[in-house]
Design a protein around this motif. Structure first.
Motif, mmCIF file in Angstrom:
data_model
loop_
_atom_site.group_PDB
_atom_site.id
_atom_site.type_symbol
_atom_site.label_atom_id
_atom_site.label_comp_id
_atom_site.label_asym_id
_atom_site.label_seq_id
_atom_site.Cartn_x
_atom_site.Cartn_y
_atom_site.Cartn_z
ATOM 1 N N LEU A 175 0.831 -1.202 0.000
ATOM 2 C CA LEU A 175 0.000 0.000 0.000
ATOM 3 C C LEU A 175 0.870 1.258 0.000
ATOM 4 O O LEU A 175 0.590 2.222 -0.693
ATOM 5 N N LYS A 176 1.972 1.183 0.785
ATOM 6 C CA LYS A 176 2.874 2.342 0.868
ATOM 7 C C LYS A 176 3.455 2.656 -0.494
ATOM 8 O O LYS A 176 3.491 3.804 -0.933
ATOM 9 N N ARG A 180 -0.917 7.209 -3.571
ATOM 10 C CA ARG A 180 -1.052 8.285 -4.547
ATOM 11 C C ARG A 180 -0.365 9.549 -4.044
ATOM 12 O O ARG A 180 -0.284 9.770 -2.834
ATOM 13 N N VAL A 181 0.094 10.357 -4.963
ATOM 14 C CA VAL A 181 0.795 11.589 -4.550
ATOM 15 C C VAL A 181 -0.110 12.521 -3.762
ATOM 16 O O VAL A 181 0.352 13.316 -2.952
ATOM 17 N N THR A 182 -1.434 12.378 -3.998
ATOM 18 C CA THR A 182 -2.362 13.277 -3.312
ATOM 19 C C THR A 182 -2.585 12.888 -1.846
ATOM 20 O O THR A 182 -3.225 13.603 -1.107
ATOM 21 N N ASN A 189 0.770 7.137 9.132
ATOM 22 C CA ASN A 189 0.810 5.874 8.389
ATOM 23 C C ASN A 189 -0.187 5.965 7.242
ATOM 24 O O ASN A 189 -1.240 6.588 7.382
ATOM 25 N N ILE A 190 0.162 5.288 6.179
ATOM 26 C CA ILE A 190 -0.684 5.356 4.990
ATOM 27 C C ILE A 190 -2.128 4.909 5.267
ATOM 28 O O ILE A 190 -3.077 5.409 4.687
ATOM 29 N N THR A 191 -2.280 3.957 6.218
ATOM 30 C CA THR A 191 -3.619 3.415 6.486
ATOM 31 C C THR A 191 -4.402 4.212 7.534
ATOM 32 O O THR A 191 -5.557 3.893 7.800
ATOM 33 N N ASP A 192 -3.791 5.225 8.141
ATOM 34 C CA ASP A 192 -4.510 6.005 9.157
ATOM 35 C C ASP A 192 -5.733 6.664 8.519
ATOM 36 O O ASP A 192 -5.705 7.039 7.344
ATOM 37 N N PHE A 193 -6.778 6.793 9.322
ATOM 38 C CA PHE A 193 -8.017 7.339 8.767
ATOM 39 C C PHE A 193 -8.646 8.356 9.710
ATOM 40 O O PHE A 193 -8.390 8.345 10.913
#
Ligand code: AMP
Ligand code: ZN
Length: 471
Positions: A175-176, A180-182, A189-193
């Motif tokens: 996933l990392k 996406r650049v946006t 972390n990439i998965t944080d929401f």
């Protein structure tokens, strides 16, 4: 213990369904985002939620079933960014976001009713009615150290939840690298929401609330944790949704709920596969989709659509086509025709037959095994074609099976022979052939109609159609 086995996404295996406690079994089904009509793919998810409920009830369990109404804060990219779908719907329709939500909630409930998913059997909690409950969970998470604040909101730190992404078998490294650049650079972390998003200083939102963190609106996932826990408790039996919810929405629901309560959230996760159109996934956000009314306009009975959906197991994809829907429409009408009196020889009080022990067992074997409705329907046809079983016994067995399938066969009307569009068309063609004195063609069409279950009698008043019992 129950007689039911279900495929649990958590273990990727078929498991015995064991309710947490004797008494009420709790089910939570992720509901629609009400910024548009439901498309027929969405409706597939609720037809199966209803099959699940009915199967549990048929097995003697009491069920408390929720379908939530997402009427707030669901962003167009299904993540943390993008426009708010409801505010976008409001602009599209020149209404307020609240009016849009109200309109499509009603449209959704109407669709359910037409599909014989009875509203009275469900609780439909709305996200906007449960803002405080959502805030309470976020506060709990904050106290326990799972949250952090960045420019646009309060976020859940997924690295703090050790089994994050386990159900979805998430490949975090993958996933990392595919990010996406946006993507929001401030996230840890990439998965944080997002748990709570702030209203922008220069913007007046239609849907916004005060909170300990400032004015804003809840992230999408938190509503499902807040409402399921409120009505079903911290730990409940079954959670359903479409397969698209596995990697993000349900993964995040598990993370935030279990972090807040310290308990296991849900025992069984059931995911319904997609209904696709020829050119791929059906999507609400494009606005170009088939909905129940589209089918009704084409003279398809909503319950023929329900029958159609039941002919494919819920874990398989459906590639929708009108040809197969029309075939289902014919099959369903044959069932109705049977119920209103095959050869007109069913006795008047048709409920007093005996339920066939053999066919009931065959039916139970397949429906209790991960809701195999496709096989259950095959059992029905096998029974109807079995000469050893009396008509009234077939009828009574069918009624019992229909308490699970929900095809509303008990209400088939005796006075109307239910003709499919195809038969109506054949009758018309035969009329034309007869007027042209084309007897060969007229006989050919008569045979075709006979194979579909009807005899044609030529009378002074034209063609008369009677059931002939061909199934
Ligand atoms: P939504 O309104 O987009 O939140 O979706 C409502 C429900 O329909 C969710 O459980 C989704 O997973 C499910 N869903 C969305 N698209 C499809 C589809 N094409 N086929 C089956 N289920 C779907
Ligand atoms: Zn949900």
């Amino acid at each position: 213990m129950s007689d039911i086995k279900i495929y649990n996404t958590l273990s990727r295996t078929i498991e015995d369904f064991i309710p947490i406690k004797k008494g009420v079994t709790g089910i939570y089904s992720c509901g629609p985002t009400v910024y548009h009509y439901a498309h027929i793919g969405n409706l597939r998810a609720y037809i199966y939620a209803d099959i699940l409920r009915r199967t549990l009830v048929y097995d003697g369990l009491e069920v408390k079933h929720l379908i939530n109404i997402t009427d707030v804060g669901h962003l167009t990219d299904d993540g943390n960014d993008g426009e708010d779908k409801l505010e976008k719907g409001a602009i599209r329709e020149g209404k307020t976001a609240y009016e849009v939500a109200e309109f499509y909630t009603k449209a959704f409930l109407d669709d359910l009713e037409k599909l014989n998913i009875p509203q009275k059997e469900y609780i439909f909690p709305r996200a906007t009615d449960h803002i405080n409950e959502q805030i309470e969970i976020i506060k709990e998470l904050e106290e326990k150290g799972y949250t952090y604040k960045i420019n646009d909101g309060i976020y859940f730190d997924t690295s703090k939840f050790k089994s994050y992404g386990k159900m979805a078998k998430l490949d975090i490294e993958g996933l990392k690298s595919g990010a996406r650049v946006t993507e929001n650079k401030e996230k840890r972390n990439i998965t944080d929401f997002a748990l709570w998003k702030f209203s922008k200083a220069d913007e007046k939102r239609q849907m916004e609330w005060n909170s300990p963190w400032g004015k804003g609106f809840p992230g999408w996932h938190i509503e499902c944790s807040a409402m399921s826990i409120k009505y079903l408790g911290k730990h409940f039996d079954i959670h359903t949704g479409g397969i698209d919810h596995i990697p993000v929405h349900h993964t995040n629901e598990i993370a935030q709920s279990e972090s807040a309560t310290g308990e296991k959230f849900v025992n069984y996760w059931m995911h319904i596969n997609f209904l696709n159109e020829k050119d791929g996934k059906m999507s609400k956000s494009t606005g170009d989709f088939l909905r129940l009314q589209t089918l009704i306009d084409k003279k398809i009975n909503p319950l023929s659509f329900r029958y159609y959906i039941l002919t494919t197991h819920y874990r398989k994809e459906v590639n929708f086509s009108f040809e197969s829907l029309n075939a289902a429409d014919e099959a369903y009408k044959k069932l109705l025709n049977f119920c209103i009196g095959k050869n007109n020889n069913l006795p008047a009080g048709r409920h007093d037959g005996n339920v066939s022990v053999k066919y009931k067992k065959d039916f139970n074997d397949v429906i209790f095994y991960d809701l195999n409705t496709a096989e259950a329907i095959a059992v029905i046809w096998k029974m109807l074609k079995d000469d050893q079983i009396k008509d009234e016994d077939k009828y009574s067995t069918l009624m019992e099976m229909d308490s699970v399938l929900g095809l509303d066969l008990a209400n088939a009307k005796k006075e109307e022979i239910v003709l499919t569009e195809k038969i109506k068309e054949l009758i018309h063609k035969r009329e034309v052939a007869r007027n042209e004195k084309n007897w060969a063609l007229s006989d050919e069409i008569r045979n075709e109609i006979r194979n579909l279950g009807f005899d044609v009698k030529d009378t002074e008043n034209g063609q008369e159609i009677v059931l002939n019992g061909n199934l």
